[in-house]
Design a protein around this motif. Structure first.
Motif, PDB file in Angstrom:
ATOM      1  N   ALA A  96       1.070  -1.262   0.156  1.00 16.49           N
ATOM      2  CA  ALA A  96      -0.148  -0.110   0.053  1.00 16.49           C
ATOM      3  C   ALA A  96       1.362   1.178   0.145  1.00 16.49           C
ATOM      4  CB  ALA A  96      -0.680  -0.137   1.445  1.00 16.49           C
ATOM      5  N   GLY A  97       0.894   2.796  -0.765  1.00 18.85           N
ATOM      6  CA  GLY A  97       1.035   3.814  -0.546  1.00 18.85           C
ATOM      7  C   GLY A  97       2.259   3.215  -2.462  1.00 18.85           C
ATOM      8  N   GLY A  98       2.381   2.616  -2.524  1.00 18.91           N
ATOM      9  CA  GLY A  98       3.292   2.387  -3.969  1.00 18.91           C
ATOM     10  C   GLY A  98       2.837   2.550  -5.032  1.00 18.91           C
ATOM     11  N   SER A  99       3.614   2.114  -5.922  1.00 21.34           N
ATOM     12  CA  SER A  99       3.613   2.258  -7.379  1.00 21.34           C
ATOM     13  C   SER A  99       3.169   1.162  -8.844  1.00 21.34           C
ATOM     14  CB  SER A  99       3.928   3.263  -7.663  1.00 21.34           C
ATOM     15  OG  SER A  99       3.560   4.817  -7.274  1.00 21.34           O
ATOM     16  N   LEU A 100       3.168   0.940  -9.650  1.00 20.61           N
ATOM     17  CA  LEU A 100       2.877   0.382 -10.439  1.00 20.61           C
ATOM     18  C   LEU A 100       2.662   0.713 -11.501  1.00 20.61           C
ATOM     19  CD1 LEU A 100       1.437  -3.227  -9.354  1.00 20.61           C
ATOM     20  CD2 LEU A 100       3.699  -2.474 -10.357  1.00 20.61           C
ATOM     21  N   ARG A 101       3.147   0.246 -13.211  1.00 23.50           N
ATOM     22  CA  ARG A 101       3.041   1.232 -13.851  1.00 23.50           C
ATOM     23  C   ARG A 101       2.446  -0.137 -15.220  1.00 23.50           C
ATOM     24  NH1 ARG A 101       6.056   4.439 -19.303  1.00 23.50           N
ATOM     25  NH2 ARG A 101       6.587   2.140 -19.381  1.00 23.50           N
ATOM     26  N   LEU A 102       0.762  -0.301 -15.714  1.00 24.06           N
ATOM     27  CA  LEU A 102       1.047  -1.017 -16.089  1.00 24.06           C
ATOM     28  C   LEU A 102       0.980  -1.122 -18.199  1.00 24.06           C
ATOM     29  CD1 LEU A 102      -2.477  -2.268 -14.651  1.00 24.06           C
ATOM     30  CD2 LEU A 102      -1.080  -2.474 -14.189  1.00 24.06           C
ATOM     31  N   SER A 103       0.666  -1.415 -18.443  1.00 25.71           N
ATOM     32  CA  SER A 103       1.303  -1.285 -20.289  1.00 25.71           C
ATOM     33  C   SER A 103       0.532  -1.930 -21.221  1.00 25.71           C
ATOM     34  CB  SER A 103       2.729  -1.808 -20.869  1.00 25.71           C
ATOM     35  OG  SER A 103       3.599  -0.986 -19.581  1.00 25.71           O
ATOM     36  N   CYS A 104      -0.049  -1.933 -21.941  1.00 21.21           N
ATOM     37  CA  CYS A 104      -0.443  -2.695 -22.992  1.00 21.21           C
ATOM     38  C   CYS A 104      -0.499  -2.382 -24.774  1.00 21.21           C
ATOM     39  CB  CYS A 104      -2.397  -1.952 -23.335  1.00 21.21           C
ATOM     40  SG  CYS A 104      -3.689  -2.565 -24.139  1.00 21.21           S
ATOM     41  N   ALA A 105      -0.140  -3.142 -25.027  1.00 21.90           N
ATOM     42  CA  ALA A 105       0.475  -3.179 -26.780  1.00 21.90           C
ATOM     43  C   ALA A 105      -0.528  -3.921 -27.845  1.00 21.90           C
ATOM     44  CB  ALA A 105       1.880  -3.667 -26.875  1.00 21.90           C
ATOM     45  N   ALA A 106      -0.639  -2.485 -28.347  1.00 20.12           N
ATOM     46  CA  ALA A 106      -1.987  -2.890 -29.185  1.00 20.12           C
ATOM     47  C   ALA A 106      -1.304  -3.241 -30.775  1.00 20.12           C
ATOM     48  CB  ALA A 106      -2.666  -1.312 -29.314  1.00 20.12           C
TER      49      ALA A 106
ATOM     50  N   GLN B 280      -0.376   4.652 -14.796  1.00 21.99           N
ATOM     51  CA  GLN B 280       0.376   4.193 -13.881  1.00 21.99           C
ATOM     52  C   GLN B 280      -0.146   4.305 -12.781  1.00 21.99           C
ATOM     53  OE1 GLN B 280       3.979   4.940 -13.697  1.00 21.99           O
ATOM     54  NE2 GLN B 280       3.558   4.987 -11.722  1.00 21.99           N
ATOM     55  N   MET B 281      -0.317   3.935 -11.470  1.00 16.53           N
ATOM     56  CA  MET B 281      -0.932   3.576 -10.820  1.00 16.53           C
ATOM     57  C   MET B 281       0.113   4.231  -9.469  1.00 16.53           C
ATOM     58  SD  MET B 281      -3.237   0.223 -11.635  1.00 16.53           S
ATOM     59  CE  MET B 281      -1.445  -0.951 -11.630  1.00 16.53           C
ATOM     60  N   ASN B 282      -0.068   5.409  -9.202  1.00 15.06           N
ATOM     61  CA  ASN B 282       0.491   5.561  -7.796  1.00 15.06           C
ATOM     62  C   ASN B 282      -0.540   6.013  -6.514  1.00 15.06           C
ATOM     63  OD1 ASN B 282       2.373   6.373  -9.241  1.00 15.06           O
ATOM     64  ND2 ASN B 282       1.757   7.973  -9.357  1.00 15.06           N
ATOM     65  N   SER B 283      -0.481   5.732  -5.037  1.00 13.88           N
ATOM     66  CA  SER B 283      -0.386   5.893  -4.139  1.00 13.88           C
ATOM     67  C   SER B 283      -1.730   4.284  -3.932  1.00 13.88           C
ATOM     68  CB  SER B 283      -1.313   7.000  -3.784  1.00 13.88           C
ATOM     69  OG  SER B 283      -0.208   8.061  -3.629  1.00 13.88           O
TER      70      SER B 283
ATOM     71  N   ILE C 173     -17.506  -2.431 -25.259  1.00 10.90           N
ATOM     72  CA  ILE C 173     -15.986  -2.520 -25.047  1.00 10.90           C
ATOM     73  C   ILE C 173     -15.537  -3.619 -26.769  1.00 10.90           C
ATOM     74  CG2 ILE C 173     -13.671  -3.078 -24.769  1.00 10.90           C
ATOM     75  CD1 ILE C 173     -14.637  -0.577 -23.642  1.00 10.90           C
ATOM     76  N   GLU C 174     -15.243  -3.644 -27.966  1.00 17.06           N
ATOM     77  CA  GLU C 174     -15.361  -4.271 -28.574  1.00 17.06           C
ATOM     78  C   GLU C 174     -13.847  -4.978 -28.631  1.00 17.06           C
ATOM     79  OE1 GLU C 174     -16.182  -0.852 -31.298  1.00 17.06           O
ATOM     80  OE2 GLU C 174     -15.861  -2.400 -32.600  1.00 17.06           O
ATOM     81  N   VAL C 175     -12.838  -4.399 -27.395  1.00 15.88           N
ATOM     82  CA  VAL C 175     -11.543  -5.441 -27.740  1.00 15.88           C
ATOM     83  C   VAL C 175     -11.063  -5.442 -26.636  1.00 15.88           C
ATOM     84  CG1 VAL C 175      -8.843  -5.773 -28.325  1.00 15.88           C
ATOM     85  CG2 VAL C 175     -11.056  -5.508 -29.829  1.00 15.88           C
ATOM     86  N   TRP C 176     -10.945  -6.653 -25.473  1.00 20.00           N
ATOM     87  CA  TRP C 176     -10.583  -6.932 -24.741  1.00 20.00           C
ATOM     88  C   TRP C 176      -9.134  -7.989 -24.219  1.00 20.00           C
ATOM     89  CZ3 TRP C 176     -12.544  -4.452 -20.579  1.00 20.00           C
ATOM     90  CH2 TRP C 176     -13.603  -4.202 -20.006  1.00 20.00           C
ATOM     91  N   GLY C 177      -7.992  -7.270 -23.573  1.00 21.60           N
ATOM     92  CA  GLY C 177      -7.058  -7.840 -23.377  1.00 21.60           C
ATOM     93  C   GLY C 177      -7.408  -8.995 -22.203  1.00 21.60           C
ATOM     94  N   GLN C 178      -5.943  -9.597 -22.294  1.00 16.06           N
ATOM     95  CA  GLN C 178      -6.761 -11.247 -20.922  1.00 16.06           C
ATOM     96  C   GLN C 178      -6.513 -11.181 -19.408  1.00 16.06           C
ATOM     97  OE1 GLN C 178      -3.836  -9.798 -22.566  1.00 16.06           O
ATOM     98  NE2 GLN C 178      -2.115 -10.191 -20.900  1.00 16.06           N
ATOM     99  N   GLY C 179      -6.130  -9.967 -19.168  1.00 11.79           N
ATOM    100  CA  GLY C 179      -5.840  -9.388 -17.618  1.00 11.79           C
ATOM    101  C   GLY C 179      -4.461  -8.863 -17.807  1.00 11.79           C
ATOM    102  N   THR C 180      -4.546  -8.137 -16.406  1.00 16.97           N
ATOM    103  CA  THR C 180      -3.269  -8.692 -15.813  1.00 16.97           C
ATOM    104  C   THR C 180      -2.932  -8.160 -13.997  1.00 16.97           C
ATOM    105  OG1 THR C 180      -1.203  -8.152 -15.201  1.00 16.97           O
ATOM    106  CG2 THR C 180      -2.259  -6.263 -16.101  1.00 16.97           C
ATOM    107  N   LEU C 181      -2.970  -8.920 -12.828  1.00 12.52           N
ATOM    108  CA  LEU C 181      -2.987  -9.020 -11.783  1.00 12.52           C
ATOM    109  C   LEU C 181      -2.511  -7.948 -10.565  1.00 12.52           C
ATOM    110  CD1 LEU C 181      -4.833 -10.252  -8.730  1.00 12.52           C
ATOM    111  CD2 LEU C 181      -2.868 -11.721  -9.016  1.00 12.52           C
ATOM    112  N   VAL C 182      -2.927  -6.996  -9.974  1.00 10.80           N
ATOM    113  CA  VAL C 182      -2.646  -5.733  -9.179  1.00 10.80           C
ATOM    114  C   VAL C 182      -3.211  -6.448  -7.908  1.00 10.80           C
ATOM    115  CG1 VAL C 182      -2.376  -3.786  -8.485  1.00 10.80           C
ATOM    116  CG2 VAL C 182      -2.368  -4.329 -11.242  1.00 10.80           C
ATOM    117  N   THR C 183      -2.234  -6.895  -6.613  1.00 10.37           N
ATOM    118  CA  THR C 183      -2.138  -7.463  -5.736  1.00 10.37           C
ATOM    119  C   THR C 183      -1.464  -5.806  -4.233  1.00 10.37           C
ATOM    120  OG1 THR C 183      -2.522  -9.313  -6.515  1.00 10.37           O
ATOM    121  CG2 THR C 183      -2.230  -8.736  -4.382  1.00 10.37           C
ATOM    122  N   VAL C 184      -2.547  -5.642  -4.117  1.00 10.64           N
ATOM    123  CA  VAL C 184      -1.941  -4.397  -2.769  1.00 10.64           C
ATOM    124  C   VAL C 184      -1.730  -4.864  -1.644  1.00 10.64           C
ATOM    125  CG1 VAL C 184      -2.145  -1.415  -2.522  1.00 10.64           C
ATOM    126  CG2 VAL C 184      -2.410  -2.906  -4.602  1.00 10.64           C
TER     127      VAL C 184
END
Length: 123
Positions: A14-24, A82-85, A110-121
């Motif tokens: 908690a309080g940390g950061s992550l950056r998710l990417s989505c390549a199209a 970009q996910m902060n705090s 939504i027409e196109v979905w990605g497969q998803g990525t898990l974020v655990t805080v």
């Protein structure tokens, strides 16, 4: 075939950061709105953030305003979140999404979905 591939999820305190990417890939997304949704265990999928690939306004769920930022890199055909705090309640599978619908805040548009990525805080 159009494809959205997410990366960047993981475990963070908690309080940390992550950056998710989505390549199209697979089609021209220049006329699409791109966004992020998330789904926590036992809950419905919910809107997180969105923007038009061509630029302009960005849109955020109230729960993430001021903490999350959506952006894109046209040269890399990649959208970022970009996910902060981060908070424990941000724990979810995060999905990249694309649509030509003007109602792009709605998951049923939504027409196109990605497969998803898990974020655990963790707390």
């Amino acid at each position: 075939q159009e494809q959205l591939v997410e990366s960047g999820g993981g475990l963070v305190q908690a309080g940390g950061s992550l950056r998710l990417s989505c390549a199209a890939s697979g089609r021209t997304f220049s006329t699409y709105a791109m966004g992020w949704f998330r789904q926590a265990p036992g809950k419905e999928r919910e809107f997180v953030a969105a923007m038009r690939w061509s630029g302009g306004n960005t849109y955020y769920a109230d729960s993430v305003k001021g903490r999350f930022t959506i952006s894109r890199d046209n040269a890399l055909n990649t959208v970022y979140l970009q996910m902060n705090s981060l908070k424990p309640e941000d724990t979810a599978v995060y999905y990249c999404a694309a649509t030509r619908s003007p109602r792009f805040l709605n998951s049923d548009q939504i027409e196109v979905w990605g497969q998803g990525t898990l974020v655990t805080v963790s707390s």
